[in-house]
Design a protein around this motif. Structure first.
Motif: not given
Length: 213
Positions: A62-91
């Motif tokens: 819930l984001l409130k300003t002096a003029l309006d109120t805003f509703e967001l489904t969540k604060c951030l998108p999901d976070l994907k940590v790649c190359n966690t199983v197979m060999p390779g540099k994680k990113y």
């Protein structure tokens, strides 16, 4: 903690873990001078998706300003940590969708993040809830760099929404250690953190159990 913006202008951040299992953190961001506040209780989860670990994020905002109120489904998108199983540099990549709605005006924005050729792309649309098919603005950009918006009728006339290169780092201030309450997270978990740094997992587990009592 808080940020002193000068001229009696402070932005405060208050947070606490309100549930251990499942993990839920509640936080409040507020600036009384500008009549702005953000309230959220966010939960996290982890799951494996092919060769990546996905940190799922949930909890409306819930984001409130002096003029309006805003509703967001969540604060951030999901976070994907790649190359966690197979060999390779994680990113790391942001992955998923966040929707913002203004109940008073009916305007909505949908922001989507995804990976394309190891680049974290942002795309989005702004529309009115009475006619979701009529796009008023489109957004595109790259996470951590810049995002622009433009009218679908004039795609070459892009305007800058945010440029991370222009952002200034804020100095965050905290209460002195001796003024924090016994239940302050930054004080409560110090013995656990110190045990982990010593690589003493038995001691860390014992200290963690004390905090659950």
């Amino acid at each position: 903690c808080w940020v002193d913006n000068g001229n009696n202008d402070f932005t405060e951040f208050i947070s606490e873990q309100v549930s251990h299992h499942p993990p839920v953190s509640a936080f409040l961001v507020r600036n009384t001078k500008h009549q702005l506040s953000i309230e959220v209780a966010v939960s996290f989860g982890v799951k494996l998706v092919f060769n990546a670990a996905m940190v799922t994020i949930a909890g409306p905002i819930l984001l409130k300003t002096a003029l309006d109120t805003f509703e967001l489904t969540k604060c951030l998108p999901d976070l994907k940590v790649c190359n966690t199983v197979m060999p390779g540099k994680k990113y790391i990549m942001w992955s998923g969708e966040v929707k913002l709605v203004c109940p008073e005006s009916g305007y909505c924005a949908v922001l989507k993040t995804e990976e394309k050729s190891r680049t974290n792309i942002i795309s989005g649309t702004v529309f009115h809830r009475d006619d979701p098919s009529k796009v008023i603005y489109k957004l595109d950009g790259i996470c951590g760099k810049s995002t622009s918006y433009y009218s679908p009728s004039a795609p070459k006339e892009k305007k800058n929404l945010i440029d991370h290169a222009q952002l200034q780092e804020a100095y965050i201030e905290y209460l002195p250690y001796n003024l924090r309450s016994d239940y302050d997270s930054l004080r409560l978990w110090v013995p656990v953190a110190n045990a982990i740094i010593r690589n003493d997992m038995l001691a860390a587990d014992a200290e963690k159990k004390k905090n659950r009592v």
